[in-house]
Design a protein around this motif. Structure first.
Motif, PDB file in Angstrom:
ATOM      1  N   PRO A 136      -7.816  -1.890   4.479  1.00  0.00           N
ATOM      2  CA  PRO A 136      -7.116  -0.659   4.100  1.00  0.00           C
ATOM      3  C   PRO A 136      -8.126   0.372   3.621  1.00  0.00           C
ATOM      4  CG  PRO A 136      -6.822  -2.355   2.429  1.00  0.00           C
ATOM      5  CD  PRO A 136      -7.493  -3.017   3.589  1.00  0.00           C
ATOM      6  N   PRO A 137      -7.793   1.667   3.733  1.00  0.00           N
ATOM      7  CA  PRO A 137      -8.744   2.704   3.326  1.00  0.00           C
ATOM      8  C   PRO A 137      -9.198   2.600   1.882  1.00  0.00           C
ATOM      9  CG  PRO A 137      -6.938   3.646   4.604  1.00  0.00           C
ATOM     10  CD  PRO A 137      -6.577   2.213   4.324  1.00  0.00           C
ATOM     11  N   VAL A 138      -8.410   1.952   1.018  1.00  0.00           N
ATOM     12  CA  VAL A 138      -8.801   1.840  -0.379  1.00  0.00           C
ATOM     13  C   VAL A 138     -10.093   1.058  -0.527  1.00  0.00           C
ATOM     14  CG1 VAL A 138      -7.501  -0.267  -0.792  1.00  0.00           C
ATOM     15  CG2 VAL A 138      -7.949   1.303  -2.695  1.00  0.00           C
ATOM     16  N   LEU A 139     -10.433   0.199   0.458  1.00  0.00           N
ATOM     17  CA  LEU A 139     -11.666  -0.569   0.415  1.00  0.00           C
ATOM     18  C   LEU A 139     -12.766   0.057   1.255  1.00  0.00           C
ATOM     19  CD1 LEU A 139     -10.551  -4.304   0.612  1.00  0.00           C
ATOM     20  CD2 LEU A 139     -11.363  -3.022  -1.358  1.00  0.00           C
ATOM     21  N   LEU A 140     -12.471   1.139   1.930  1.00  0.00           N
ATOM     22  CA  LEU A 140     -13.455   1.744   2.819  1.00  0.00           C
ATOM     23  C   LEU A 140     -13.953   3.076   2.320  1.00  0.00           C
ATOM     24  CD1 LEU A 140     -11.907   0.950   6.296  1.00  0.00           C
ATOM     25  CD2 LEU A 140     -13.791  -0.189   5.156  1.00  0.00           C
TER      26      LEU A 140
ATOM     27  N   GLN B  17       0.835  -1.187   0.000  1.00  0.00           N
ATOM     28  CA  GLN B  17       0.000   0.000   0.000  1.00  0.00           C
ATOM     29  C   GLN B  17       0.879   1.249   0.000  1.00  0.00           C
ATOM     30  OE1 GLN B  17      -3.114  -0.136   2.870  1.00  0.00           O
ATOM     31  NE2 GLN B  17      -3.802   1.955   2.498  1.00  0.00           N
ATOM     32  N   LEU B  18       0.735   2.071  -1.063  1.00  0.00           N
ATOM     33  CA  LEU B  18       1.533   3.281  -1.196  1.00  0.00           C
ATOM     34  C   LEU B  18       0.846   4.501  -0.614  1.00  0.00           C
ATOM     35  CD1 LEU B  18       2.915   2.858  -4.821  1.00  0.00           C
ATOM     36  CD2 LEU B  18       3.881   2.063  -2.659  1.00  0.00           C
ATOM     37  N   GLY B  19      -0.470   4.452  -0.457  1.00  0.00           N
ATOM     38  CA  GLY B  19      -1.220   5.585   0.076  1.00  0.00           C
ATOM     39  C   GLY B  19      -2.608   5.152   0.476  1.00  0.00           C
ATOM     40  N   PRO B  20      -3.428   6.088   0.948  1.00  0.00           N
ATOM     41  CA  PRO B  20      -4.784   5.725   1.385  1.00  0.00           C
ATOM     42  C   PRO B  20      -5.634   5.111   0.280  1.00  0.00           C
ATOM     43  CG  PRO B  20      -4.187   7.926   2.157  1.00  0.00           C
ATOM     44  CD  PRO B  20      -3.123   7.511   1.197  1.00  0.00           C
ATOM     45  N   THR B  21      -5.389   5.455  -0.981  1.00  0.00           N
ATOM     46  CA  THR B  21      -6.198   4.937  -2.086  1.00  0.00           C
ATOM     47  C   THR B  21      -5.371   4.175  -3.102  1.00  0.00           C
ATOM     48  OG1 THR B  21      -5.937   7.014  -3.308  1.00  0.00           O
ATOM     49  CG2 THR B  21      -7.850   6.823  -1.854  1.00  0.00           C
TER      50      THR B  21
ATOM     51  N   GLY C 261      -8.958   2.496  -7.161  1.00  0.00           N
ATOM     52  CA  GLY C 261      -8.315   3.720  -6.721  1.00  0.00           C
ATOM     53  C   GLY C 261      -7.838   4.545  -7.888  1.00  0.00           C
ATOM     54  N   PRO C 262      -7.587   5.823  -7.664  1.00  0.00           N
ATOM     55  CA  PRO C 262      -7.207   6.718  -8.745  1.00  0.00           C
ATOM     56  C   PRO C 262      -5.724   6.742  -9.035  1.00  0.00           C
ATOM     57  CG  PRO C 262      -7.504   7.956  -6.726  1.00  0.00           C
ATOM     58  CD  PRO C 262      -7.793   6.525  -6.394  1.00  0.00           C
ATOM     59  N   GLY C 263      -4.997   5.696  -8.640  1.00  0.00           N
ATOM     60  CA  GLY C 263      -3.559   5.721  -8.837  1.00  0.00           C
ATOM     61  C   GLY C 263      -3.167   5.860 -10.298  1.00  0.00           C
ATOM     62  N   LEU C 264      -3.849   5.082 -11.180  1.00  0.00           N
ATOM     63  CA  LEU C 264      -3.548   5.191 -12.589  1.00  0.00           C
ATOM     64  C   LEU C 264      -4.510   6.119 -13.309  1.00  0.00           C
ATOM     65  CD1 LEU C 264      -2.674   1.550 -13.594  1.00  0.00           C
ATOM     66  CD2 LEU C 264      -1.199   3.512 -13.784  1.00  0.00           C
ATOM     67  N   GLY C 265      -5.705   6.232 -12.822  1.00  0.00           N
ATOM     68  CA  GLY C 265      -6.712   7.023 -13.525  1.00  0.00           C
ATOM     69  C   GLY C 265      -7.238   6.258 -14.722  1.00  0.00           C
ATOM     70  N   SER C 266      -8.469   6.531 -15.089  1.00  0.00           N
ATOM     71  CA  SER C 266      -9.055   5.855 -16.231  1.00  0.00           C
ATOM     72  C   SER C 266      -8.620   6.548 -17.506  1.00  0.00           C
ATOM     73  CB  SER C 266     -10.576   5.859 -16.108  1.00  0.00           C
ATOM     74  OG  SER C 266     -11.160   5.327 -17.252  1.00  0.00           O
TER      75      SER C 266
END
Length: 341
Positions: free
Chosen positions: A299-303, A82-86, A320-325
Motif C-alpha cells: 500500500p502507498p503508506v509503505l511506499l 486502508q482509508l486513504g493513501p497514507t 502516517g499522518p492520520g492521527l498526527g503526533s
C-alpha cells in the motif's frame, strides 16, 4: 382566507457544498512546513526492504563528525483496512537504535470515526463530517500525582475557514498550569494562511502555490516567555521531467539551506539521492541516499519517500499522518515552568 404567500420555497443548499473534515490540529501548518528543507550534517544511508504487502523493515545509518554516529532499525506493519493513501489500520511501528533504546506505537481504528494511538501515552481522536476532537493523556503517574492532558478541537465553519483551539493542562507536585491556544486556517485555491495565538506566543504561516513547479512558504513564530521571534522563508522547485525536487530556506539570522533530491526510477532498485547544505552562522554539508524495494503490492503508506523538509525536532510517525503526533502538546506543557496562576 387562504395563504396569500403560497407554500414556502425549499431551503437553498449551503453554499460551497459539504464542509469536509478539517484534519488534525498538528497538521494545520503542514503544507507550509513541507516546503522547507531538512538540514543534517554528515552522511545518512536509508535502506527500506518490503518483506510482504504488510510488513517492511528499514535500516538507517547516520555518520557525523559533529555528533555521535548512530544506527536505527525500524519495523512497520500495516493491516488490511486502508482509508486513504497514507492511512491504514491497524499500524504497528517499532524503532530501536544502537544503544538499545526502543520506541513503539500502535494505531488502531476502533470505529468508523474513532481512532486510538498508544505510545507511552494514550491518544483518542474523533473525526466527524466537519469537526475533529482529540484527547491525549501523557505520562500519567498516580503515585507521583503528575499528568499531562492535551485536548484539541477543530471545526469547519465554511468550506475554506477552519477554527479551533488547544488546551494543555500540566500537573505535578508543586506545579500546575494550563495553556489555551486558539487557531484558525483559511484555505484558498492557491494559498493557505494559518494562525495560532496563545498565552505563550503566536505562530503564523503562509503557503502559496504559484504553479505546478514553484511553491513558497513563510513562517513567523513569536515566544512571549523567551522574548524571541523567528522568521523563515522557504521555497520548493519541482522538475518532474528530471525527477528533481529542490527545497531552499532563509532565516532572519542570515542562515540559508537547501536540499536537492533526485530519484532514479529506472534503476533495478530505485534510489533517492538527497544532498543538502547549510550556510550562515554554522556551515555544514550532508548527503543521504535511500534505496527501497519496488514492492508493487505494498500500500502507498509503505511506499512514501523519506521526508526532506525543515525539521521541527521530530519526524512524522511512520504509520502516517492520520492521527498526527501529539507529543508537541507535551512539550508545550513542559514549557509551562512555574504555575500560571
Amino acid at each position: 382566507m387562504g395563504n396569500a404567500l403560497g407554500p414556502a420555497a425549499p431551503r437553498a443548499p449551503r453554499r460551497g457544498g459539504a464542509l469536509g473534515n478539517p484534519g488534525s490540529f498538528d497538521e494545520l501548518h503542514r503544507q507550509c512546513k513541507e516546503v522547507f528543507p531538512q538540514q543534517m550534517e554528515g552522511v545518512k544511508l536509508i535502506v527500506n526492504k518490503a518483506l510482504s504487502s504488510h510488513f517492511q523493515v528499514t535500516h538507517t545509518v547516520h555518520m557525523s563528525t559533529l555528533g555521535a554516529s548512530n544506527y536505527h532499525f525500524n519495523a512497520t506493519f500495516v493491516g488490511d483496512r486502508q482509508l486513504g493513501p497514507t492511512e491504514a489500520f491497524p499500524t504497528l511501528v517499532g524503532d530501536m537504535d544502537n544503544s538499545g533504546s526502543l520506541n513503539a506505537q500502535v494505531l488502531h481504528l476502533l470505529a468508523e470515526r474513532l481512532r486510538t494511538k498508544a505510545v507511552f501515552q494514550f491518544d483518542g481522536e474523533y473525526r466527524g463530517d466537519d469537526c475533529t476532537a482529540t484527547l491525549t493523556l501523557g505520562n500519567p503517574d498516580l503515585l507521583g500525582e503528575s499528568v499531562i492532558l492535551v485536548a484539541h478541537f477543530l471545526q469547519s465553519v465554511t468550506s475554506r475557514l477552519v477554527l479551533g483551539g488547544e488546551m494543555v493542562y500540566h500537573r505535578r507536585p508543586g506545579e500546575e498550569g494550563a495553556i489555551l491556544t486558539l487557531a484558525g486556517k483559511y484555505t484558498a485555491p492557491k494559498w493557505v494562511a494559518t494562525l495560532n495565538v496563545g498565552y505563550g506566543g503566536a505562530h503564523a504561516s503562509y503557503y502559496h502555490r504559484a504553479n505546478e513547479q514553484v511553491q513558497v512558504g513563510v513562517e513567523l513564530e513569536a515566544n512571549t516567555r523567551l522574548q524571541d521571534t523567528t522568521f523563515a522563508f522557504g521555497y520548493q522547485l519541482n522538475l518532474p521531467q528530471a525527477n528533481v525536487v529542490f527545497r531552499g530556506s532563509w532565516t532572519a539570522t542570515g542562515a540559508s539551506g537547501g536540499c536537492w533530491r533526485r530519484s532514479c526510477p529506472r534503476c533495478p532498485s530505485p534510489w533517492l539521492w538527497a544532498p543538502s547544505s547549510t550556510t550562515g552562522r554554522t556551515a555544514s554539508t550532508a548527503a543521504s541516499a535511500s534505496s527501497w524495494a519496488e514492492g508493487r503490492r505494498l500500500p502507498p503508506v509503505l511506499l512514501r519517500e523519506p521526508p526532506c523538509r525543515r525539521g521541527t525536532g521530530r519526524r512524522p510517525p511512520p504509520g502516517g499522518p492520520g492521527l498526527g503526533s501529539l507529543a508537541a502538546g507535551g512539550r508545550r506543557a513542559a514549557a509551562l515552568g512555574k504555575p500560571s496562576g
